[in-house]
Design an enzyme around this catalytic site. Structure first.
Site, PDB file in Angstrom:
ATOM      1  CD1 TRP A 283      -0.856   2.338   2.313  1.00  0.00           C
ATOM      2  CD2 TRP A 283      -2.792   1.786   1.333  1.00  0.00           C
ATOM      3  NE1 TRP A 283      -1.722   3.397   2.468  1.00  0.00           N
ATOM      4  CE2 TRP A 283      -2.919   3.080   1.881  1.00  0.00           C
ATOM      5  CE3 TRP A 283      -3.897   1.229   0.670  1.00  0.00           C
ATOM      6  CZ2 TRP A 283      -4.100   3.832   1.795  1.00  0.00           C
ATOM      7  CZ3 TRP A 283      -5.075   1.983   0.586  1.00  0.00           C
ATOM      8  CH2 TRP A 283      -5.154   3.264   1.145  1.00  0.00           C
TER       9      TRP A 283
ATOM     10  CG  PHE B  49       0.686   9.350  10.525  1.00  0.00           C
ATOM     11  CD1 PHE B  49       0.803   7.962  10.498  1.00  0.00           C
ATOM     12  CD2 PHE B  49      -0.549   9.888  10.885  1.00  0.00           C
ATOM     13  CE1 PHE B  49      -0.278   7.144  10.804  1.00  0.00           C
ATOM     14  CE2 PHE B  49      -1.636   9.075  11.187  1.00  0.00           C
ATOM     15  CZ  PHE B  49      -1.506   7.702  11.153  1.00  0.00           C
TER      16      PHE B  49
ATOM     17  CG  ASN C 119      -1.376   6.940   2.800  1.00  0.00           C
ATOM     18  OD1 ASN C 119      -0.998   5.906   3.311  1.00  0.00           O
ATOM     19  ND2 ASN C 119      -1.521   8.037   3.506  1.00  0.00           N
ATOM     20  CG  ASP C 120      -0.507  11.320   2.678  1.00  0.00           C
ATOM     21  OD1 ASP C 120      -1.494  10.771   2.192  1.00  0.00           O
ATOM     22  OD2 ASP C 120      -0.526  11.915   3.773  1.00  0.00           O
TER      23      ASP C 120
ATOM     24  CD  GLN D 206       2.468   8.346   5.781  1.00  0.00           C
ATOM     25  OE1 GLN D 206       1.643   8.078   6.629  1.00  0.00           O
ATOM     26  NE2 GLN D 206       3.763   8.503   6.069  1.00  0.00           N
TER      27      GLN D 206
HETATM   28  C1  FRU Z   1      -3.340  12.214   4.649  1.00  0.00           C
HETATM   29  C2  FRU Z   1      -3.000  11.536   5.955  1.00  0.00           C
HETATM   30  C3  FRU Z   1      -2.017  12.375   6.739  1.00  0.00           C
HETATM   31  C4  FRU Z   1      -1.347  11.371   7.604  1.00  0.00           C
HETATM   32  C5  FRU Z   1      -1.275  10.175   6.705  1.00  0.00           C
HETATM   33  C6  FRU Z   1      -1.384   8.858   7.407  1.00  0.00           C
HETATM   34  O1  FRU Z   1      -3.711  11.368   3.633  1.00  0.00           O
HETATM   35  O2  FRU Z   1      -4.171  11.291   6.681  1.00  0.00           O
HETATM   36  O3  FRU Z   1      -2.608  13.447   7.437  1.00  0.00           O
HETATM   37  O4  FRU Z   1      -0.093  11.815   8.021  1.00  0.00           O
HETATM   38  O5  FRU Z   1      -2.335  10.300   5.773  1.00  0.00           O
HETATM   39  O6  FRU Z   1      -1.082   7.799   6.554  1.00  0.00           O
END
Ligand code: FRU
Length: 502
Positions: free
Chosen positions: A43, A105, A45-46, A62
């Site tokens: 996975w 995070f 994310n950011d 992330q």
């Molecule tokens: C944004 C978020 C951030 C956080 C991260 C956690 O997408 O919620 O605020 O640091 O993803 O994975």
């Protein structure tokens, strides 16, 4: 000190490194997009720590290597010299300390004067709340590295509840974005939730990027645009101060802000000596479905380049269940301001990945049209549409892509409403979530200019020279690679298509 909750696991960096090196071999290169970064395994994310270090671009993200769902956050890592072809480096951080065991995070990176690369990120811990439930506490932490290996700072955390202004939440205090001002002072913007339950951006300053002091509230949401403002990024662009941030829990406002999690840009005047940011306007950054948590980097030759997580928290169920990766980054976009609006265009280096040019001029679309050589899931397409009969302006036109007998997605334009639509309802999606999005673009005389970037599972549409951008992922089977044009009325089209290659 760490409280251990039922079922909680311990995570180790060395284990994550071994796991990803082993499992990435199960993902064939043809199972990924070619120019959009995907996680090494599992996975993503950011985008995090999007920066330049010792002559290369670094992009962390992330990362939960162990599944294709969000889980205790690690920092994945990749490097590139052109921002388009990425090479994975070993996972940079795992949630392995008392102050970050519930997740490393989002955050940022900078090169220090002593040659080290500094990562600043949010450490998440857990605690029992008064009502017996379990809640997160967020603090800001540092790690130092050489571009490959990172060691967390022994005095972490560097910012915690004691550094918050009156009323600010300990639970929502995250995503530090660091930069160095023209005065040499390090600054850091952090997302926060004030007492009114909405969002704000806090500013911290430092002489050495290690010892930080709270300075002020840089920007306040005041419950105007969503609630918590996540992932701030702050910089000066064409003489204006720009705050990029990602609000949660937005309500739709016309076609400007759609419901859910969105990407916004606040434009204003910034006085660096006073650290005063006065908002003048705000706007959506991407009007499509999948774009969030955007971060920028300044290139060596002075271009401000933005990248975003090309997914949407509300629609993560739209996916291919057989795929061993989930989540990808957008194409890097050069940004600028024009007439007070944010302009975006795909990074110039993308043109070096174009092959096999095919052009058609003044073709008539009147019903359904297919053109020889115009097809494919890896393409950079420039289209100019206009009314073929100025007396009778066409009603609508649609460009369908990732098409086979059963499925297609589309970009559509209706001149009389000046509405541009992106739509994946017939892409094979089985989830009843937002699968269609609209924005104002083009002209009521039927003229509109589009650039479309297709890369296996995504489309990014740049309209009106990049004033409006719409991004969408789709997971239609790979053999759906047809492109067709469908109109209600007579449309004139000029089109140039290139195949995109690595
Ligand atoms: C944004 C978020 C951030 C956080 C991260 C956690 O997408 O919620 O605020 O640091 O993803 O994975």
């Amino acid at each position: 000190m760490r409280v251990k909750f039922d079922g909680e696991k311990d995570y180790e960096l060395s284990a994550a490194k071994a796991y990803e090196a082993d499992k990435e071999t199960e993902i064939a290169p043809q199972d990924r997009p070619i120019l959009h970064l995907t996680p090494r395994v599992g996975w993503m994310n950011d985008p995090n720590g999007f920066s330049r270090y010792q002559g290369e671009y670094h992009l962390f993200y992330q990362y939960h290597p162990y599944s294709t769902n969000w889980g205790p956050m690690h920092w994945g890592h990749a490097v590139s010299s052109d921002l388009l072809t990425w090479e994975h480096r070993p996972v940079a951080m795992a949630p392995d300390e008392d102050y970050d065991y519930a997740g490393c995070f989002s955050g940022s990176a900078i090169e220090l004067d002593d040659g080290r690369q500094l990562l600043m990120y949010t450490g998440v811990q857990r605690e029992y709340k008064e009502d017996g439930s379990i809640g997160d506490v967020q603090v800001q932490c540092l790690a130092f590295g050489d571009g490959t290996d990172y060691v967390k700072y022994e005095k972490n955390p560097v910012l915690s509840a004691k550094d918050l202004p009156q009323g600010a939440s300990r639970v929502d205090f995250r995503d530090p974005k660091i930069w160095r001002g023209s005065d040499g002072i390090y600054r850091c913007a952090v997302g926060s939730r004030p007492e009114d339950g909405s969002g704000q951006t806090l500013l911290y300053t430092s002489e050495d990027a290690i010892h930080w002091t709270y300075k002020k509230v840089l920007a306040l949401n005041g419950n105007r645009i969503g609630k918590m403002w996540e992932c701030p990024d702050f910089f000066v662009l064409d003489g204006k101060g720009i705050l990029m941030t990602s609000p949660q829990d937005m309500e739709a406002v016309g076609l400007e802000y759609r419901a859910g999690n969105g990407s916004i840009c606040v434009i204003g005047n910034y006085d660096e000596a006073m650290d005063e940011f006065v908002e003048e306007s705000n706007q959506a950054v991407d009007y499509g479905i999948d774009f969030y948590a955007h971060q920028t980097v300044l290139t060596e030759d002075g271009r401000r380049v933005m990248i975003g997580w090309m997914q949407n928290w509300d629609t993560c169920g739209v996916r291919n269940p057989n795929q061993k990766w989930y989540g990808q980054m957008s194409i890097p976009r050069e940004i600028s301001l024009k007439n007070g609006r944010l302009m975006q265009e795909p990074i110039a280096e993308l043109k070096q990945h174009r092959r096999d040019k095919i052009s058609y001029e003044n073709v008539l679309i009147d019903g359904t049209l297919r053109l020889d050589g115009i097809e494919g899931r890896y393409a950079d397409i420039e289209v100019e549409l206009s009314a073929a009969d100025a007396e009778h302006i066409y009603h609508s036109v649609e460009l369908r892509f990732a098409e086979n007998e059963r499925h297609y997605s589309s970009v559509g334009f209706k001149p009389y409403e000046k509405i541009l639509t992106i739509d994946r309802r017939y892409s094979g999606v089985c989830r009843s979530v937002m699968n269609r999005s609209e924005c104002y673009a083009g002209s009521e005389d039927g003229t509109i200019r589009l650039r479309l970037i297709l890369d296996r599972n995504s489309i990014e549409v740049f309209a009106d020279g990049g004033e409006k951008v719409m991004t969408m992922t789709f997971y239609t089977e790979e053999d759906a690679k047809g492109i067709s044009f469908v109109s209600d009325g007579k449309v004139n089209m000029n089109i140039t298509k290139y195949v995109l290659e690595k």
